[in-house]
Design a protein around this motif. Sequence first.
Motif, PDB file in Angstrom:
ATOM      1  N   MET A  95       0.835  -1.200   0.000  1.00 21.78           N
ATOM      2  CA  MET A  95       0.000   0.000   0.000  1.00 21.78           C
ATOM      3  C   MET A  95       0.871   1.252   0.000  1.00 21.78           C
ATOM      4  O   MET A  95       0.608   2.203  -0.747  1.00 21.78           O
ATOM      5  CB  MET A  95      -0.933  -0.019   1.212  1.00 21.78           C
ATOM      6  CG  MET A  95      -1.884  -1.200   1.237  1.00 21.78           C
ATOM      7  SD  MET A  95      -2.908  -1.270   2.722  1.00 21.78           S
ATOM      8  CE  MET A  95      -4.239  -0.197   2.252  1.00 21.78           C
ATOM      9  N   ALA A  98       2.383   1.719  -3.418  1.00 20.27           N
ATOM     10  CA  ALA A  98       1.391   2.143  -4.406  1.00 20.27           C
ATOM     11  C   ALA A  98       1.102   3.633  -4.312  1.00 20.27           C
ATOM     12  O   ALA A  98       0.790   4.283  -5.320  1.00 20.27           O
ATOM     13  CB  ALA A  98       0.104   1.338  -4.225  1.00 20.27           C
ATOM     14  N   TYR A  99       1.214   4.197  -3.113  1.00 17.17           N
ATOM     15  CA  TYR A  99       0.903   5.617  -2.917  1.00 17.17           C
ATOM     16  C   TYR A  99       2.147   6.469  -2.704  1.00 17.17           C
ATOM     17  O   TYR A  99       2.070   7.579  -2.176  1.00 17.17           O
ATOM     18  CB  TYR A  99      -0.083   5.766  -1.754  1.00 17.17           C
ATOM     19  CG  TYR A  99      -1.459   5.268  -2.138  1.00 17.17           C
ATOM     20  CD1 TYR A  99      -2.324   6.069  -2.879  1.00 17.17           C
ATOM     21  CD2 TYR A  99      -1.865   3.978  -1.813  1.00 17.17           C
ATOM     22  CE1 TYR A  99      -3.569   5.602  -3.265  1.00 17.17           C
ATOM     23  CE2 TYR A  99      -3.112   3.505  -2.201  1.00 17.17           C
ATOM     24  CZ  TYR A  99      -3.954   4.323  -2.927  1.00 17.17           C
ATOM     25  OH  TYR A  99      -5.192   3.863  -3.333  1.00 17.17           O
ATOM     26  N   ARG A 147      -3.739   0.436  -6.761  1.00 19.68           N
ATOM     27  CA  ARG A 147      -4.484   1.594  -6.242  1.00 19.68           C
ATOM     28  C   ARG A 147      -5.968   1.467  -6.551  1.00 19.68           C
ATOM     29  O   ARG A 147      -6.815   1.812  -5.712  1.00 19.68           O
ATOM     30  CB  ARG A 147      -3.914   2.897  -6.821  1.00 19.68           C
ATOM     31  CG  ARG A 147      -2.527   3.249  -6.298  1.00 19.68           C
ATOM     32  CD  ARG A 147      -2.136   4.669  -6.662  1.00 19.68           C
ATOM     33  NE  ARG A 147      -1.965   4.857  -8.102  1.00 19.68           N
ATOM     34  CZ  ARG A 147      -0.835   4.643  -8.761  1.00 19.68           C
ATOM     35  NH1 ARG A 147       0.235   4.213  -8.116  1.00 19.68           N
ATOM     36  NH2 ARG A 147      -0.764   4.857 -10.058  1.00 19.68           N
ATOM     37  N   GLU A 151      -9.080   1.620  -3.867  1.00 12.64           N
ATOM     38  CA  GLU A 151      -9.993   2.750  -3.996  1.00 12.64           C
ATOM     39  C   GLU A 151     -11.379   2.352  -4.478  1.00 12.64           C
ATOM     40  O   GLU A 151     -12.364   3.019  -4.156  1.00 12.64           O
ATOM     41  CB  GLU A 151      -9.388   3.787  -4.952  1.00 12.64           C
ATOM     42  CG  GLU A 151      -8.122   4.443  -4.402  1.00 12.64           C
ATOM     43  CD  GLU A 151      -7.374   5.250  -5.453  1.00 12.64           C
ATOM     44  OE1 GLU A 151      -7.937   5.485  -6.548  1.00 12.64           O
ATOM     45  OE2 GLU A 151      -6.215   5.639  -5.190  1.00 12.64           O
ATOM     46  N   VAL A 214      -7.895   6.063   1.969  1.00 13.53           N
ATOM     47  CA  VAL A 214      -8.177   6.187   0.533  1.00 13.53           C
ATOM     48  C   VAL A 214      -9.584   5.731   0.180  1.00 13.53           C
ATOM     49  O   VAL A 214     -10.092   6.047  -0.904  1.00 13.53           O
ATOM     50  CB  VAL A 214      -7.148   5.402  -0.314  1.00 13.53           C
ATOM     51  CG1 VAL A 214      -5.745   5.929  -0.040  1.00 13.53           C
ATOM     52  CG2 VAL A 214      -7.213   3.903  -0.050  1.00 13.53           C
TER      53      VAL A 214
END
Length: 351
Positions: A95, A98-99, A147, A151, A214
């Motif tokens: 995670m 990914a961000y 992502r 999301e 998110v």
Amino acid sequence: MPNPYAERPDHAFWSRAVADPPGGEVDPVARAPFTLTPGDRVATAGSCFAQHIARHLAASGYGHLRTEPGDPKEDGGFSARYGNIYTARQLLFLMDEAYGLHRPADDVWQRPDGRFVDALRPRIPAAGYATPEEVRAVRRAHLAAVRRVFEDCTALVFTLGLTEAWLGEDGTAYPVAPGVVAEPPEGRRLRFRNLGIKEVRQDLLAAIERLREVNPGARVILTVSPVPLVATMSAAHVLPATIYSKSVLRVAAQEAVERFRHVAYFPSYEIITGPQARGRYFAPNLRSVTEEGVTAVMGVFERHYLAGAKRKAAPPEPRRRVEAGTIDAETEATLRVVCDEEAIEASLPGR
């Protein structure tokens, strides 16, 4: 003074809830805090056992979220092609990567045949890549798909598998040890760590918080894989090492449930390994879960978590005798799971 247990429901008593009902009828879910509908977009991630949940969701007419095209026989059919995520630390670092909060120092490893692999999912694709640049280009696209998983999902089912981990110098958690599939660059060292309850709890709670940041509306269902360790790097025998690992994961999952109202625990581990099962849900190798076991787990899952599920499970076929320590070809084909951990034994000399 009246007996304080007098008004407790049947599920609170071992004799009524475990000993008396036939093994296949034991239902260890007292209450589901929420249910899923066919309109939900359910994401799956975790150890090998999580793949069964994805497959049965689709069979029940529910929406299993898939954001990245690929062959389920190669990547396990998870919501994106991240392969097995055995530890809460792996999930957290995925995670963060990914961000843009983490960048693995060792992201490309090389196989003995000269091909390069994504170190975070070393068997996807099976053919590997010709250059490190190709690995990184494909991973950028993969992280975009990751992502979208976090999301776009309305619920995430995450199956905790292991506490034993291989960590890079920057803390990155890898799914397999160096040398099992490929090797990190020369001079890079990974260290083995058997994560304790404090570390697993922190990693799991942090990952759930990241998801809430998110996707505030996403719910989480945690499970613990009933599949034992293939091998242990601890000093213990593999049997108590397995029990230790599963115990830590179970405690961490419970603490997450008590911390967050949108998090539930589903007892797949207890259904497969509990004394009421009498061991019949394991294949002759005492590790792989049979289709009968998966059907038992998903029957309870449907009853409590899938509103309006229509699928009727076929009665399980009787088990046939096969050589101890092996899986017959039909059972192996039925299981249909991708398990990176099994590469440990497959890569040993003489195998």
